[in-house]
Scaffold this motif. Structure first.
Motif, PDB file in Angstrom:
ATOM      1  N   MET A  80       0.816  -1.199   0.000  1.00  0.00           N
ATOM      2  CA  MET A  80       0.000   0.000   0.000  1.00  0.00           C
ATOM      3  C   MET A  80       0.854   1.254   0.000  1.00  0.00           C
ATOM      4  O   MET A  80       2.050   1.216   0.281  1.00  0.00           O
ATOM      5  CB  MET A  80      -0.910   0.014   1.234  1.00  0.00           C
ATOM      6  CG  MET A  80      -1.910  -1.127   1.262  1.00  0.00           C
ATOM      7  SD  MET A  80      -2.936  -1.038   2.721  1.00  0.00           S
ATOM      8  CE  MET A  80      -3.848   0.453   2.385  1.00  0.00           C
ATOM      9  N   GLU A  81       0.198   2.384  -0.268  1.00  0.00           N
ATOM     10  CA  GLU A  81       0.896   3.662  -0.308  1.00  0.00           C
ATOM     11  C   GLU A  81       0.935   4.272   1.083  1.00  0.00           C
ATOM     12  O   GLU A  81       0.873   5.465   1.255  1.00  0.00           O
ATOM     13  CB  GLU A  81       0.195   4.614  -1.281  1.00  0.00           C
ATOM     14  CG  GLU A  81       1.063   5.787  -1.665  1.00  0.00           C
ATOM     15  CD  GLU A  81       0.343   6.690  -2.634  1.00  0.00           C
ATOM     16  OE1 GLU A  81       0.975   7.647  -3.104  1.00  0.00           O
ATOM     17  OE2 GLU A  81      -0.832   6.451  -2.913  1.00  0.00           O
ATOM     18  N   THR A  88       1.917  -5.721   2.583  1.00  0.00           N
ATOM     19  CA  THR A  88       1.566  -6.255   1.264  1.00  0.00           C
ATOM     20  C   THR A  88       0.275  -7.057   1.335  1.00  0.00           C
ATOM     21  O   THR A  88      -0.603  -6.947   0.476  1.00  0.00           O
ATOM     22  CB  THR A  88       2.709  -7.136   0.726  1.00  0.00           C
ATOM     23  OG1 THR A  88       3.910  -6.370   0.679  1.00  0.00           O
ATOM     24  CG2 THR A  88       2.389  -7.659  -0.664  1.00  0.00           C
ATOM     25  N   ILE A 132      -3.060  -5.079   1.271  1.00  0.00           N
ATOM     26  CA  ILE A 132      -3.575  -4.528   0.019  1.00  0.00           C
ATOM     27  C   ILE A 132      -3.855  -5.609  -1.016  1.00  0.00           C
ATOM     28  O   ILE A 132      -4.800  -5.526  -1.784  1.00  0.00           O
ATOM     29  CB  ILE A 132      -2.592  -3.471  -0.573  1.00  0.00           C
ATOM     30  CG1 ILE A 132      -3.204  -2.829  -1.819  1.00  0.00           C
ATOM     31  CG2 ILE A 132      -1.256  -4.100  -0.884  1.00  0.00           C
ATOM     32  CD1 ILE A 132      -4.462  -2.075  -1.565  1.00  0.00           C
ATOM     33  N   THR A 133      -3.053  -6.674  -1.052  1.00  0.00           N
ATOM     34  CA  THR A 133      -3.224  -7.688  -2.097  1.00  0.00           C
ATOM     35  C   THR A 133      -3.852  -8.967  -1.567  1.00  0.00           C
ATOM     36  O   THR A 133      -4.151  -9.873  -2.352  1.00  0.00           O
ATOM     37  CB  THR A 133      -1.870  -8.036  -2.727  1.00  0.00           C
ATOM     38  OG1 THR A 133      -1.026  -8.635  -1.735  1.00  0.00           O
ATOM     39  CG2 THR A 133      -1.194  -6.798  -3.273  1.00  0.00           C
ATOM     40  N   GLN A 135      -1.062 -11.767  -5.736  1.00  0.00           N
ATOM     41  CA  GLN A 135      -1.369 -10.588  -6.536  1.00  0.00           C
ATOM     42  C   GLN A 135      -0.256  -9.563  -6.394  1.00  0.00           C
ATOM     43  O   GLN A 135       0.561  -9.627  -5.476  1.00  0.00           O
ATOM     44  CB  GLN A 135      -2.708  -9.984  -6.095  1.00  0.00           C
ATOM     45  CG  GLN A 135      -3.881 -10.945  -6.169  1.00  0.00           C
ATOM     46  CD  GLN A 135      -4.214 -11.330  -7.593  1.00  0.00           C
ATOM     47  OE1 GLN A 135      -3.983 -10.556  -8.517  1.00  0.00           O
ATOM     48  NE2 GLN A 135      -4.744 -12.536  -7.786  1.00  0.00           N
ATOM     49  N   SER A 160       0.689  -5.142  -6.805  1.00  0.00           N
ATOM     50  CA  SER A 160       0.118  -3.796  -6.824  1.00  0.00           C
ATOM     51  C   SER A 160       1.225  -2.817  -7.183  1.00  0.00           C
ATOM     52  O   SER A 160       2.345  -2.922  -6.668  1.00  0.00           O
ATOM     53  CB  SER A 160      -0.470  -3.435  -5.461  1.00  0.00           C
ATOM     54  OG  SER A 160      -0.821  -2.059  -5.427  1.00  0.00           O
ATOM     55  N   ILE A 190       1.313   0.213  -6.338  1.00  0.00           N
ATOM     56  CA  ILE A 190       1.419   1.237  -5.286  1.00  0.00           C
ATOM     57  C   ILE A 190       2.557   0.855  -4.344  1.00  0.00           C
ATOM     58  O   ILE A 190       2.533  -0.233  -3.754  1.00  0.00           O
ATOM     59  CB  ILE A 190       0.101   1.365  -4.503  1.00  0.00           C
ATOM     60  CG1 ILE A 190      -1.050   1.671  -5.454  1.00  0.00           C
ATOM     61  CG2 ILE A 190       0.211   2.447  -3.438  1.00  0.00           C
ATOM     62  CD1 ILE A 190      -2.408   1.678  -4.789  1.00  0.00           C
ATOM     63  N   ASP A 225       1.663  -6.873 -16.668  1.00  0.00           N
ATOM     64  CA  ASP A 225       1.546  -5.899 -15.577  1.00  0.00           C
ATOM     65  C   ASP A 225       2.886  -5.689 -14.878  1.00  0.00           C
ATOM     66  O   ASP A 225       3.278  -4.553 -14.580  1.00  0.00           O
ATOM     67  CB  ASP A 225       0.501  -6.362 -14.564  1.00  0.00           C
ATOM     68  CG  ASP A 225      -0.915  -6.332 -15.131  1.00  0.00           C
ATOM     69  OD1 ASP A 225      -1.105  -5.650 -16.154  1.00  0.00           O
ATOM     70  OD2 ASP A 225      -1.800  -6.991 -14.557  1.00  0.00           O
TER      71      ASP A 225
END
Length: 381
Positions: free
Chosen positions: A3-4, A28, A31-32, A37, A39, A41, A92
């Motif tokens: 996350m940010e 981590t 957020i994922t 996954q 991200s 960010i 990605d």
């Protein structure tokens, strides 16, 4: 990637790598999820050094931040999506990596395993695309200790198989078993030094191998880059200073802060404006002559065009005078008729008079703006 959210680690003693790693993993997962996954960010991790402690009269100590350096740990390039990942994960990840290594100020640490053919290295392929000259790329060869017996990576490390501007560096990381057992980094670094020192293949390169040498090499490169950038930075700073000084010269001297000084400044500006404006009107500065021209040229020219010859013709005068008296003849002088003649004549004057007033008003406004500019120039100068 996580996350940010900024993860701020303030430490009084040595930072425990396991704690830092756990915090990154937890962030981590937040957020994922606990799947695989990714991200884009980033996680912002701030680490403060315990070696730079400043004494203050208010606190026993103050932990100061270490030198600003952005280290971006990107996910490894992949060719297939594993269970739980979307099919787009390959593109990605590559897109995410490119957003960072495309930047001209970034240093690319292209990591490839030694037990695979360097010609198939995705990291080297991508770094060559964004940095064809190799000025920003450092090649790192891992898993040297996992190569088949009788083989080595000397062709790569000595620059024969794949040449870079910067030397290749081989390292030996902790194994997964070491990570699971929380083997300390100090022990891992000592074992890495021993590996290169005693290796029959890499012993002659031992002084230029290992994680510690890689850190030293990157520090030296960062220092050289900073030194190379300093003249440009100084030039940019000096340019900014010149622009600011020019702007300050345009704005004028500093504005007073206390009420008395502000009142004095306002009065001084008013006196300067009054003097300059009077000079425009009375002479000494241009402007007053334009007002004189309105009354000496414009107004008389307009008056001469008025149809007085028709209004004051004998026929029209007789008509107005006779109509003014009606059925009662005047005794001495036709007073009402004269008044009507005068009123009619005055109506002709209205147009040219109003036009002259508008022109004088325009000239006065222009002189006011010119006086303001001259007052600002005088005060700032």
């Amino acid at each position: 990637m996580g996350m940010e959210h900024s993860i701020l680690v303030r430490v009084i003693t040595t930072i425990m790598p396991a704690l830092v790693r756990k915090e990154i993993q937890d962030e981590t997962d937040r957020i994922t999820g606990k799947s695989k996954q990714i991200s884009p960010i980033p996680i912002h991790l701030s680490i403060f050094s315990t070696n730079d402690i400043a004494q203050t009269p208010y606190y026993d100590f103050l932990i100061l931040p270490v030198v600003n350096l952005t280290l971006i740990d990107l996910p490894g390039l992949t060719n297939v999506a594993v269970e739980g990942q979307p099919e787009s994960v390959v593109k990605d990840i590559e897109k995410m990596v490119r957003t960072y290594i495309d930047k001209p100020n970034s240093i690319i640490l292209a990591i490839s395993p030694a037990n695979q053919d360097i010609a198939t290295s995705d990291a080297m392929k991508l770094s060559r695309e964004v940095d064809p000259s190799g000025e920003r790329t450092f090649g790192v060869l891992t898993k040297l200790d996992l190569m088949d017996k009788g083989t080595n990576a000397l062709d790569v490390l000595e620059g024969r198989a794949y040449r870079l501007q910067h030397p290749w560096v081989g390292i030996v990381n902790r194994s997964q078993a070491d990570i699971n057992k929380n083997t300390g980094l100090s022990f891992a670094r000592r074992r890495e030094r021993e590996y290169f020192a005693t290796s029959p293949d890499y012993g002659h390169l031992a002084s230029k191998m290992g994680s510690e040498y890689l850190a030293k090499l990157l520090s030296q490169h960062l220092e050289s880059v900073i030194k190379a950038k300093i003249p440009g930075i100084i030039l940019l700073i000096n340019k900014g200073i010149d622009e600011m000084e020019s702007e300050l010269d345009h704005l004028g001297r500093p504005v007073a802060v206390d009420a008395g000084a502000q009142l004095y400044t306002i009065l001084e500006l008013c006196r300067a404006f009054d003097r300059i404006y009077k000079e425009h009107l009375d002479g000494g500065r241009p402007g007053g002559d334009r007002i004189y021209g309105v009354f000496d040229n414009q107004l008389p020219a307009a008056l001469r065009k008025l149809p007085f010859d028709m209004h004051l013709s004998l026929q029209n005068v007789k008509k107005i005078v006779s109509e003014a008296d009606g059925y009662q003849p005047h005794l001495i002088a036709p007073e009402q008729g004269y008044r009507r003649l005068i009123d009619g004549s005055l109506k002709y004057f209205r147009g040219p008079a109003e036009a002259s007033v508008d022109e004088v008003n325009r000239v006065l406004k222009a002189l006011v703006m010119e006086s303001i500019r001259e007052t600002e120039a005088m005060v700032s100068g």
